[in-house]
Design a protein around this motif. Structure first.
Motif, PDB file in Angstrom:
ATOM      1  N   ASP A  64     -46.791 -18.787   3.255  1.00 34.08           N
ATOM      2  CA  ASP A  64     -45.671 -19.704   3.029  1.00 34.08           C
ATOM      3  C   ASP A  64     -44.994 -19.490   1.678  1.00 34.08           C
ATOM      4  OD1 ASP A  64     -46.158 -20.857   5.475  1.00 34.08           O
ATOM      5  OD2 ASP A  64     -47.373 -22.484   4.658  1.00 34.08           O
ATOM      6  N   ALA A  67     -41.249 -18.190   1.791  1.00 31.80           N
ATOM      7  CA  ALA A  67     -40.309 -19.228   2.222  1.00 31.80           C
ATOM      8  C   ALA A  67     -40.072 -20.250   1.110  1.00 31.80           C
ATOM      9  CB  ALA A  67     -40.827 -19.917   3.476  1.00 31.80           C
ATOM     10  N   GLU A  71     -36.499 -20.969  -0.528  1.00 29.53           N
ATOM     11  CA  GLU A  71     -35.924 -22.315  -0.483  1.00 29.53           C
ATOM     12  C   GLU A  71     -35.513 -22.786  -1.872  1.00 29.53           C
ATOM     13  OE1 GLU A  71     -37.070 -26.857   0.968  1.00 29.53           O
ATOM     14  OE2 GLU A  71     -38.504 -25.215   1.193  1.00 29.53           O
ATOM     15  N   SER A  76     -32.713 -19.302   3.240  1.00 31.80           N
ATOM     16  CA  SER A  76     -33.645 -19.581   4.341  1.00 31.80           C
ATOM     17  C   SER A  76     -34.821 -18.622   4.376  1.00 31.80           C
ATOM     18  CB  SER A  76     -32.902 -19.507   5.679  1.00 31.80           C
ATOM     19  OG  SER A  76     -32.335 -18.215   5.858  1.00 31.80           O
ATOM     20  N   SER A  77     -34.706 -17.461   3.732  1.00 37.29           N
ATOM     21  CA  SER A  77     -35.786 -16.485   3.710  1.00 37.29           C
ATOM     22  C   SER A  77     -35.584 -15.575   2.504  1.00 37.29           C
ATOM     23  CB  SER A  77     -35.797 -15.644   4.990  1.00 37.29           C
ATOM     24  OG  SER A  77     -34.640 -14.813   5.039  1.00 37.29           O
ATOM     25  N   HIS A 363     -35.283 -32.679   6.871  1.00 40.87           N
ATOM     26  CA  HIS A 363     -35.323 -31.419   6.134  1.00 40.87           C
ATOM     27  C   HIS A 363     -36.231 -31.462   4.911  1.00 40.87           C
ATOM     28  CE1 HIS A 363     -32.143 -30.026   8.738  1.00 40.87           C
ATOM     29  NE2 HIS A 363     -32.196 -28.856   8.170  1.00 40.87           N
ATOM     30  N   PRO A 366     -40.540 -30.028   6.685  1.00 38.51           N
ATOM     31  CA  PRO A 366     -41.140 -28.861   7.357  1.00 38.51           C
ATOM     32  C   PRO A 366     -42.401 -28.313   6.703  1.00 38.51           C
ATOM     33  CG  PRO A 366     -38.771 -28.648   7.363  1.00 38.51           C
ATOM     34  CD  PRO A 366     -39.081 -29.867   6.541  1.00 38.51           C
ATOM     35  N   ASN A 401     -33.984 -20.539  10.679  1.00 39.52           N
ATOM     36  CA  ASN A 401     -35.415 -20.856  10.597  1.00 39.52           C
ATOM     37  C   ASN A 401     -36.091 -20.767  11.962  1.00 39.52           C
ATOM     38  OD1 ASN A 401     -34.450 -23.222  11.810  1.00 39.52           O
ATOM     39  ND2 ASN A 401     -34.286 -24.258   9.830  1.00 39.52           N
ATOM     40  N   ASP A 403     -37.632 -18.271  13.361  1.00 37.68           N
ATOM     41  CA  ASP A 403     -38.949 -17.624  13.294  1.00 37.68           C
ATOM     42  C   ASP A 403     -40.035 -18.609  12.905  1.00 37.68           C
ATOM     43  OD1 ASP A 403     -38.759 -14.936  14.106  1.00 37.68           O
ATOM     44  OD2 ASP A 403     -37.681 -14.436  12.276  1.00 37.68           O
ATOM     45  N   PHE A 404     -39.747 -19.447  11.919  1.00 43.22           N
ATOM     46  CA  PHE A 404     -40.716 -20.428  11.426  1.00 43.22           C
ATOM     47  C   PHE A 404     -41.138 -21.371  12.561  1.00 43.22           C
ATOM     48  CE2 PHE A 404     -40.999 -24.862   9.815  1.00 43.22           C
ATOM     49  CZ  PHE A 404     -42.173 -24.771   9.102  1.00 43.22           C
ATOM     50  N   ASP A 616     -28.000 -17.268   5.292  1.00 43.36           N
ATOM     51  CA  ASP A 616     -28.156 -17.362   6.743  1.00 43.36           C
ATOM     52  C   ASP A 616     -27.859 -15.989   7.355  1.00 43.36           C
ATOM     53  OD1 ASP A 616     -28.067 -17.989   9.457  1.00 43.36           O
ATOM     54  OD2 ASP A 616     -27.402 -20.027   9.038  1.00 43.36           O
TER      55      ASP A 616
END
Length: 818
Positions: A64, A67, A71, A76-77, A363, A366, A401, A403-404, A616
């Motif tokens: 994690d 990420a 963030e 987002s990645s 938000h 997560p 997100n 994939d997450f 994005d």
């Protein structure tokens, strides 16, 4: 993380030196023992520089870390961050890297390697061992070596103790009487700032000499229990333990249970996890006040709420006590139960309303939800809690997100494959949606159909059909897409979940347009927007405005552009970068279809900037594909082929895709030619250069008059409109296909003729059909004008005028024959 309001004492030279290093080095790691003040020094060094902070104490798994870093940078990645940052200057504080040192080092190395102007300030108990790292060892504060009052007074460790005691209302004078005890206290605590601050919290109740006496006893005990431990660690542990033991028993118990929190928490969640059964909220606030007063818990205020946090060293201490008491697993389990209640409340709200406040609340969850789900995967025998924790993730789901969410969902479904379990169908439907958002249509569709086969699937009946609609819409199966969305609407109405129903109304409008039922599509879009207004949901109002604007733009360029601009402005006000980007891209495509190439270039550039800024990646590729279409229309085929080849076939996933389809069908756009394939970063750079190029001239407009299914496309002098099928349009098409040739009116009317040169003869059935349609159109025109629906009114007016003219002409000819 917010900097504390107390002064940084004894670190002036360290701050200056650290700032000098940050001006020339790209990675500086402040190292030192726990409690030495690494984080505080780092924050003070960059206090005016706007450095975002990534607190790795909030992360419980190495996977994690990327990420979390992304963030904190606003992406987002990490891959998105690399592209979004590019050559821009960006800064980052990576705090408490020793918690996940290998993962932190890997992310730092990637950012430094791929982004040439990124600077990172890290704090860690050990170096990261990354190429180019400059290690800044931070020593404890200097302590006095003797008892001379002047020497003791000037020692940084004593100055800190005196300063912090003052914040607790105790004024200490350093003189011949107090200097020996103050000097001994500083030496006992090895000059460690955290230990000194904890001791200062005891100043209102004890003299300096008494504090030293208690610490001596604690250190003697530690020496016997941990003879081989580091000296600094024993000093800090002694200070924490002594402060801890001064607490009332019930507050000690409460403090140790707070050790299960990795990040910030509110008083309500603390009560659910750490309070005794007989304690109410007022008792919890008393505990928190005591802990804040004793420097054992830090406090900050965000979004009109008070949040609490344990420093990592104090969290470790609490967790150690829980382990010693055999309570760690039980309290961790209680924390999971509390998160389940939070998740359930969020889902209940999600089914009633899609408010901006709900969106913000979901938000924030997560990371904590993922942590709780992983605990369940490793400890629970059944899936109930894990499913409940997973469901709110629907509220954050989109391609960035996907994939997450898909990974967590698949792990859950693999761990507990029983399809009859409560919420299995909803988990499967949300996971399916995540796969579809990533373009994995086969996997997503199969999983969604499995969810629908479960008896009584709950609101999975809506979510799964929603996923199947998106899948078939993106795949071009418009008839099936319409069927799924109409079934989903019926289920949403049956289950009484208004926000889902309103969103599906917007999707319904898009699906109707896809099968040529354009009038119905405009009506459905208007109905969806009215429902969004009725629910007072700004998120749904944005979506339905974008849908209406996109559809209307196919009939009336100016009216559609106006609605799209309104939706984009609304997205900007409420702070939703994704929708801002979608709004700019849709407006750009609207301008492209209208032939306003300058406006199209500007709007597409803005869209690309928004998506690159937010990282994005999927939406960046979608926008690059749109830029390629724009370049074809502008006559720049070479760059267009390169961008199209780089983007590949980007499916249009979502409700607001009608303009992308229109571009591909109504403009002479050929993006299938093979060209060079660029990585995303280079493709973004090329797209930006082309959009910022010299003034563009559109090629000669292509005139069109042709039917596609139930829709006629009319293009002339650069303006293109769509009209529904009608006899009048078919007659005009017949005339246009025979330029310079005589066409007998009976061929158009499809009636028998007895005198070839006599003119048009309408039979009664044809006349009644004309008159019935004219009456319908007059009613529709009145409704459209009353609703201020400009595009619909104009379309109706055009068809009405054509039919009236034809009927008058035919009637006149018939009278002449008679």
């Amino acid at each position: 993380m917010q900097a504390t309001t107390t002064a940084l004492v004894g670190r002036d030279a360290d701050v200056v030196r650290l700032r000098e290093l940050l001006a020339v080095e790209r990675l500086v790691t402040v190292t030192g023992p726990g409690g030495v003040g690494k984080t505080r020094l780092a924050l003070d060094a960059v206090v005016s520089g706007g450095w975002p902070v990534c607190e790795l104490t909030d992360v419980d798994a190495a996977e994690d870390v990327p990420a979390a870093v992304a963030e904190s940078l606003g992406f987002s990645s990490v891959d998105a961050a690399v592209v979004g940052i590019g050559e821009a200057e960006r800064r980052l504080v990576l705090d408490s890297c020793e918690h996940m040192v290998s993962a932190a080092a890997a992310v730092a190395a990637l950012l430094l390697r791929r982004c040439s102007r990124v600077r990172i300030l890290a704090t860690s108990r050990e170096p990261l061992h990354v190429d180019g790292e400059h290690v800044f060892p931070l020593a404890p504060l200097d302590v006095p070596t003797g008892d001379d009052p002047d020497h003791v007074r000037d020692a940084p460790a004593v100055r800190l103790f005196v300063d912090r005691a003052r914040t607790y209302g105790v004024t200490l004078n350093v003189d011949e009487q107090t200097a020996p005890a103050l000097g001994a206290l500083a030496r006992r605590l090895d000059g460690l700032p955290l230990a000194i601050e904890l001791a200062a919290a005891r100043a209102p109740a004890f003299t300096s000499a008494e504090i030293v006496e208690h610490l001596d006893a604690r250190l003697d005990l530690l020496e016997r229990r941990r003879a081989g431990g580091p000296h600094h660690h024993r000093s800090l542990a002694a200070a924490i333990a002594w402060s801890y033991e001064r607490l009332p028993e019930e507050t000690r118990r409460f403090f140790t249970r707070l050790g299960v929190f990795a990040g910030s928490f509110t008083a309500d969640i603390a009560a659910a996890v750490a309070a005794a059964p007989e304690e109410d909220r007022s008792a919890v606030l008393v505990h928190l006040d005591r802990l804040v007063a004793g420097s054992l818990v830090t406090v900050e205020r965000r979004t009109e709420r008070t949040w609490y946090r344990l420093l990592e060293t104090l969290r470790d201490f609490s967790r150690d006590r829980l382990r010693e008491q055999g309570e760690l697993d039980r309290i961790q389990d209680r924390w999971v139960d509390a998160m389940v209640r939070v998740a359930t409340d969020q889902v209940d709200t999600l089914l009633r309303t899609w408010s901006l406040e709900q969106y913000v609340a979901i938000h924030t969850l997560p990371g904590q939800l993922a942590q709780a789900i992983r605990w369940c995967l490793g400890h629970d025998s059944g899936p109930d809690r894990a499913h409940a924790l997973f469901l709110p993730l629907f509220g954050i789901l989109r391609s960035a997100n996907g994939d997450f969410v898909a990974d967590l969902g698949e792990r859950l479904l693999h761990r507990w494959p029983d399809e009859s379990a409560p919420n299995w169908a909803v988990t499967a439907a949300i996971t399916a949606t995540a796969h579809v958002s990533l373009g994995r249509f086969t996997t997503g569709a199969a999983l969604a159909e499995r969810a629908l086969r479960v008896p009584d699937p709950g609101y999975a009946a809506v979510v799964a059909r929603r996923a199947l609609f998106l899948c078939d819409r993106a795949s071009g199966h418009d008839d099936r897409a319409l069927r799924w969305v109409e079934e989903g609407l019926a289920e949403a109405e049956r289950l009484d979940i208004p926000p889902f129903h309103t969103e599906l109304q917007g999707f319904h409008a898009v699906a109707l347009a896809g099968v040529g039922r354009f009038d119905e599509a405009l009506t459905a879009a208007a109905d969806a927007h009215r429902d969004a207004v009725r629910q007072d949901s700004r998120l749904l109002k944005m979506f339905t405005l974008l849908t209406r604007g996109s559809l209307l733009a196919l009939r009336d360029d100016a009216a559609g552009a106006h609605l799209l601009a309104e939706a984009t402005a609304m997205a900007r006000v409420v702070g939703k970068p994704f929708w801002v980007g979608v709004g700019h891209r849709s407006t750009g495509l609207c301008a492209l279809l209208a032939g306003w190439l300058g406006d199209a270039a500007e709007e597409l550039r803005r869209a690309l900037d928004v998506f690159a800024g937010s990282g994005d990646v999927p939406e960046m590729w979608v926008t690059i594909r749109s830029v390629a279409a724009f370049l074809v229309a502008a006559g720049r085929d070479g760059a267009a082929r390169t961008l199209a080849s780089s983007a590949g076939t980007v499916p249009a996933i979502g409700g607001v895709d009608v303009l992308r389809r229109a571009v591909s069908t109504r403009l002479p756009v050929d993006l299938d030619a093979t060209g060079p394939v660029l990585p995303l970063r280079e493709a973004v750079a090329l797209a930006r250069r082309e959009l910022a190029g010299p003034p563009l001239r559109a090629p000669e407009p292509v005139n069109r008059f042709e039917r596609e299914g139930a829709v006629w496309t009319l293009g002339y002098a650069g303006t293109t409109v769509l009209l529904p099928d009608s006899k009048g349009l078919a007659d005009i098409a017949t005339l246009l296909r025979r330029p310079g040739r005589e066409v007998h009116c009976t061929e158009l009317a499809k009636v028998a003729v007895h005198e070839p040169d006599a003119g048009v003869v309408l039979d009664e059935q044809a006349r009644r059909s004309y008159e019935k349609r004219i009456t319908e159109l007059q009613t529709e025109l009145t409704e459209a004008e009353d609703a201020h629906d400009i595009g619909r009114a104009e379309r109706v007016r055009v068809e009405l005028d054509l039919l009236v003219d034809q009927l008058v002409a035919a009637t006149s000819s018939a009278n002449q024959v008679t």
